[in-house]
Design a protein around this motif. Structure first.
Motif, PDB file in Angstrom:
ATOM      1  N   TYR A 247       0.797  -1.235   0.000  1.00  0.00           N
ATOM      2  CA  TYR A 247       0.000   0.000   0.000  1.00  0.00           C
ATOM      3  C   TYR A 247       0.832   1.290   0.000  1.00  0.00           C
ATOM      4  O   TYR A 247       0.351   2.314  -0.511  1.00  0.00           O
ATOM      5  N   PRO A 248       2.077   1.309   0.551  1.00  0.00           N
ATOM      6  CA  PRO A 248       2.833   2.571   0.464  1.00  0.00           C
ATOM      7  C   PRO A 248       3.071   3.033  -0.967  1.00  0.00           C
ATOM      8  O   PRO A 248       3.160   4.235  -1.232  1.00  0.00           O
ATOM      9  N   VAL A 249       3.156   2.073  -1.896  1.00  0.00           N
ATOM     10  CA  VAL A 249       3.358   2.440  -3.296  1.00  0.00           C
ATOM     11  C   VAL A 249       2.138   3.182  -3.825  1.00  0.00           C
ATOM     12  O   VAL A 249       2.261   4.215  -4.508  1.00  0.00           O
ATOM     13  N   MET A 250       0.936   2.690  -3.497  1.00  0.00           N
ATOM     14  CA  MET A 250      -0.289   3.338  -3.944  1.00  0.00           C
ATOM     15  C   MET A 250      -0.429   4.723  -3.318  1.00  0.00           C
ATOM     16  O   MET A 250      -0.795   5.693  -3.999  1.00  0.00           O
ATOM     17  N   THR A 251      -0.140   4.833  -2.020  1.00  0.00           N
ATOM     18  CA  THR A 251      -0.211   6.128  -1.342  1.00  0.00           C
ATOM     19  C   THR A 251       0.751   7.123  -1.984  1.00  0.00           C
ATOM     20  O   THR A 251       0.425   8.297  -2.184  1.00  0.00           O
TER      21      THR A 251
END
Length: 283
Positions: A247-251
């Motif tokens: 999820y850090p990539v999407m954020t």
């Protein structure tokens, strides 16, 4: 389909975290988390009522226990995470917290799951990519307190994923409901105790206008949990946890697209590592 659901959960988690990050700029983090959890609880209560009335109530099992402990671990992880961010460097705290998926990987292997060499390499590369995408601070000293809190957050998040997987083995809906009830009770007690302290809850406070949006963000977080729970019942929990923890990539990408934040070179490397890692993991 299992890998697709896990990746979708990371996309939804990343979007929810992006929205939550915007809201915490206007209100205290604990208030934002509490309101978001209320939104998720309302949906799970409605879904549970529909399931019971239609004769599809959750089967008997340990889902209430696993779900409750998942909610408690998630709350501990969130509180430690925000406490670490308030006293330390975000570029150090966030990457450490992003490595929480190592916990279910280890527990899955100890439970008898077998991970091939290529899959293991892909998982390691994907996790490294998620940590790098968080924007690690590669220089400067950081005190022990934020580092310790970041480790607590990572363990809390990882245990929450693994316990949700255990609850989902019996009932995904039941596990999500128990998880939300416990988190609401824990956060409610925390806010109550906080109000009794001199000065009360530090501001700024969550405005009425933001409450519905925050609850909607919590609904997205609930959806991500549901996607992860379903995926973990049909695949290795370690692999699903790693894919769900990207999820850090999407954020990061949302921050780039909507807030026009500039990406550091190390973050771009992290995105590429995550993409390659996912390709190796699902191959």
């Amino acid at each position: 389909m299992t890998y697709l659901l896990a990746l979708l959960s990371s996309l939804v988690w990343g979007s929810s975290d992006f929205a939550g990050g915007l809201f915490t700029r206007r209100a205290h983090a604990v208030q934002v988390v509490f309101a978001s959890q209320v939104g998720g609880l309302i949906i799970t209560c409605v879904a549970m009522a529909v399931a019971v009335s239609s004769g599809h109530a959750p089967q008997s099992g340990l889902w209430p226990v696993y779900g409750a402990f998942a909610g408690l671990c998630g709350c501990v992880g969130l509180c430690a995470f925000y406490a670490a961010l308030s006293s330390g460097t975000m570029g150090v705290v966030s990457p450490i917290a992003a490595l929480g998926a190592i916990v279910p990987v280890v527990l899955g292997v100890l439970g008898g799951e077998h991970i091939g060499l290529l899959t293991g390499a892909g998982m390691a590369l994907a996790l490294a990519g998620a940590a790098l995408a968080s924007g690690p601070e590669l220089s400067g000293e950081v005190s022990r307190r934020p580092l310790g809190l970041a480790v607590v957050a990572a363990v809390g998040f990882g245990l929450a994923l693994y316990l949700l997987h255990q609850a989902s083995a019996t009932s995904v809906l039941g596990g999500l409901w128990a998880m939300r009830v416990t988190s609401i009770v824990a956060l409610g007690l925390l806010l109550t105790v906080w109000r009794t302290r001199p000065g009360g809850i530090p501001g700024p406070h969550l405005s009425r206008r933001l409450i519905p949006l925050t609850m909607l963000s919590g609904s997205a977080d609930l959806s991500a949990n549901a996607l992860f729970g379903i995926a973990s019942t049909s695949g290795a929990v370690g692999v699903v946890s790693v894919l769900g923890s990207l999820y850090p990539v999407m954020t990061l990408l949302l921050a780039r697209g909507f807030l026009h934040e500039r990406l550091r070179r190390v973050q771009l490397v992290g995105v590429m590592c995550a993409v390659v890692g996912v390709a190796l993991t699902v191959s």
